[in-house]
Design a protein around this motif. Structure first.
Motif, PDB file in Angstrom:
ATOM      1  N   VAL A 103      49.825  94.594  18.419  1.00  0.00           N
ATOM      2  CA  VAL A 103      50.213  93.261  18.199  1.00  0.00           C
ATOM      3  C   VAL A 103      50.859  92.891  16.878  1.00  0.00           C
ATOM      4  O   VAL A 103      50.445  93.698  15.746  1.00  0.00           O
ATOM      5  N   SER A 104      51.701  92.098  17.116  1.00  0.00           N
ATOM      6  CA  SER A 104      52.357  91.783  15.576  1.00  0.00           C
ATOM      7  C   SER A 104      51.689  90.707  14.837  1.00  0.00           C
ATOM      8  O   SER A 104      51.190  89.852  15.314  1.00  0.00           O
ATOM      9  N   GLU A 112      52.694  88.653  19.596  1.00  0.00           N
ATOM     10  CA  GLU A 112      53.411  89.339  20.420  1.00  0.00           C
ATOM     11  C   GLU A 112      52.931  90.654  20.586  1.00  0.00           C
ATOM     12  O   GLU A 112      52.286  91.425  19.480  1.00  0.00           O
ATOM     13  N   VAL A 113      53.046  91.389  21.725  1.00  0.00           N
ATOM     14  CA  VAL A 113      52.519  92.676  21.755  1.00  0.00           C
ATOM     15  C   VAL A 113      53.886  93.677  22.197  1.00  0.00           C
ATOM     16  O   VAL A 113      54.796  93.181  22.956  1.00  0.00           O
ATOM     17  N   PHE A 114      53.756  94.683  21.575  1.00  0.00           N
ATOM     18  CA  PHE A 114      54.889  95.449  21.592  1.00  0.00           C
ATOM     19  C   PHE A 114      54.453  97.039  21.978  1.00  0.00           C
ATOM     20  O   PHE A 114      53.156  97.500  21.772  1.00  0.00           O
ATOM     21  N   SER A 134      54.839  91.564  25.768  1.00  0.00           N
ATOM     22  CA  SER A 134      54.161  90.304  26.058  1.00  0.00           C
ATOM     23  C   SER A 134      54.198  89.222  24.982  1.00  0.00           C
ATOM     24  O   SER A 134      54.287  89.846  23.611  1.00  0.00           O
ATOM     25  N   ARG A 135      54.511  88.153  25.247  1.00  0.00           N
ATOM     26  CA  ARG A 135      54.500  86.991  24.098  1.00  0.00           C
ATOM     27  C   ARG A 135      53.355  86.710  23.549  1.00  0.00           C
ATOM     28  O   ARG A 135      53.108  86.116  22.549  1.00  0.00           O
ATOM     29  N   PHE A 137      48.973  88.110  22.800  1.00  0.00           N
ATOM     30  CA  PHE A 137      47.810  89.477  23.085  1.00  0.00           C
ATOM     31  C   PHE A 137      47.014  88.906  24.517  1.00  0.00           C
ATOM     32  O   PHE A 137      46.673  89.612  25.289  1.00  0.00           O
ATOM     33  N   LYS A 138      46.668  87.766  24.541  1.00  0.00           N
ATOM     34  CA  LYS A 138      45.904  87.138  25.830  1.00  0.00           C
ATOM     35  C   LYS A 138      46.850  87.323  27.129  1.00  0.00           C
ATOM     36  O   LYS A 138      46.163  87.938  28.137  1.00  0.00           O
ATOM     37  N   ASP A 139      48.008  87.012  26.966  1.00  0.00           N
ATOM     38  CA  ASP A 139      48.923  87.246  28.108  1.00  0.00           C
ATOM     39  C   ASP A 139      48.852  88.732  28.573  1.00  0.00           C
ATOM     40  O   ASP A 139      48.810  89.191  29.748  1.00  0.00           O
ATOM     41  N   PHE A 140      48.906  89.724  27.457  1.00  0.00           N
ATOM     42  CA  PHE A 140      48.884  91.316  27.885  1.00  0.00           C
ATOM     43  C   PHE A 140      47.730  91.489  28.611  1.00  0.00           C
ATOM     44  O   PHE A 140      47.631  92.043  29.387  1.00  0.00           O
ATOM     45  N   ILE A 141      46.493  90.901  28.054  1.00  0.00           N
ATOM     46  CA  ILE A 141      45.166  91.387  28.540  1.00  0.00           C
ATOM     47  C   ILE A 141      45.037  90.777  30.078  1.00  0.00           C
ATOM     48  O   ILE A 141      44.831  91.462  30.936  1.00  0.00           O
ATOM     49  N   ASP A 142      45.605  89.441  30.304  1.00  0.00           N
ATOM     50  CA  ASP A 142      45.495  88.927  31.587  1.00  0.00           C
ATOM     51  C   ASP A 142      46.347  89.408  32.570  1.00  0.00           C
ATOM     52  O   ASP A 142      46.069  89.235  33.624  1.00  0.00           O
ATOM     53  N   ASN A 143      47.302  90.181  32.212  1.00  0.00           N
ATOM     54  CA  ASN A 143      48.248  90.686  33.197  1.00  0.00           C
ATOM     55  C   ASN A 143      48.259  92.282  33.412  1.00  0.00           C
ATOM     56  O   ASN A 143      49.076  92.714  34.177  1.00  0.00           O
ATOM     57  N   LEU A 144      47.013  92.889  32.996  1.00  0.00           N
ATOM     58  CA  LEU A 144      47.022  94.184  33.287  1.00  0.00           C
ATOM     59  C   LEU A 144      46.489  94.273  34.760  1.00  0.00           C
ATOM     60  O   LEU A 144      46.019  93.389  35.197  1.00  0.00           O
ATOM     61  N   VAL A 145      46.962  95.340  35.389  1.00  0.00           N
ATOM     62  CA  VAL A 145      46.856  95.707  36.771  1.00  0.00           C
ATOM     63  C   VAL A 145      45.869  96.711  37.109  1.00  0.00           C
ATOM     64  O   VAL A 145      45.639  97.628  36.167  1.00  0.00           O
ATOM     65  N   ASP A 146      45.318  96.788  38.363  1.00  0.00           N
ATOM     66  CA  ASP A 146      44.660  98.082  38.847  1.00  0.00           C
ATOM     67  C   ASP A 146      45.710  98.954  39.326  1.00  0.00           C
ATOM     68  O   ASP A 146      47.100  98.488  39.285  1.00  0.00           O
ATOM     69  N   GLU A 147      45.347 100.248  39.528  1.00  0.00           N
ATOM     70  CA  GLU A 147      46.347 101.276  39.955  1.00  0.00           C
ATOM     71  C   GLU A 147      47.057 100.765  41.206  1.00  0.00           C
ATOM     72  O   GLU A 147      48.168 100.824  41.470  1.00  0.00           O
TER      73      GLU A 147
END
Length: 147
Positions: A103-104, A112-114, A134-135, A137-147
């Motif tokens: 995270v920046s 933002e996440v890099f 990701s724009r 940190f929260k969006d990064f976490i919220d957009n993680l997916v299952d296999e």
């Protein structure tokens, strides 16, 4: 989002101590997350790229308490000692191959996440190994997916 194998939850006071130790300011999203889940493994373990490829997150670093890896140690090793990551990038998670998610804490890209591709590291131009994913940190976490 649920996390497994987490360390003891971080308090606001402990996070402030670590911010002072590292000389950075955590984002609000980051602090909220770490006060609920300190390190560990997300149940949804995959980051989904725009082209449909997936990167499996091995673990998130813990703060203050020992877990898989400790954030303070990773920051010290990668930014201070080895100078592998750009200043202002805070590594918070690693994939199965040792690449990092950061995270920046920089004004122009704060929160933002890099993705930091350590296999294409170039000590001449460190920024060549980083990609915006990701724009926030929260969006990064919220957009993680299952296999």
């Amino acid at each position: 989002m649920k996390f497994l194998e987490v360390s003891k939850e971080s308090t606001e006071t402990e996070l402030k101590e670590v911010e002072n130790q590292l000389g950075i300011s955590f984002t609000n999203d980051f602090k909220e997350h770490y006060m609920e889940y300190n390190g560990g493994c997300p149940v949804k373990r995959f980051f989904l790229w725009d082209d449909g490829a997936k990167t499996r997150i091995n673990h998130f670093f813990s703060i203050k308490y020992k877990g898989f890896s400790q954030l303070e140690d990773a920051y010290d090793d990668l930014l201070i000692t080895e100078q592998i990551l750009p200043v202002g990038f805070l590594p918070f998670a690693a994939d199965d191959g040792g690449d990092l998610f950061c995270v920046s804490t920089l004004p122009g890209s704060y929160n933002e996440v890099f993705f930091c591709d350590m296999h294409h590291y170039d000590d001449e131009v460190i920024e060549n190994c980083v990609t915006l994913v990701s724009r926030s940190f929260k969006d990064f976490i919220d957009n993680l997916v299952d296999e």
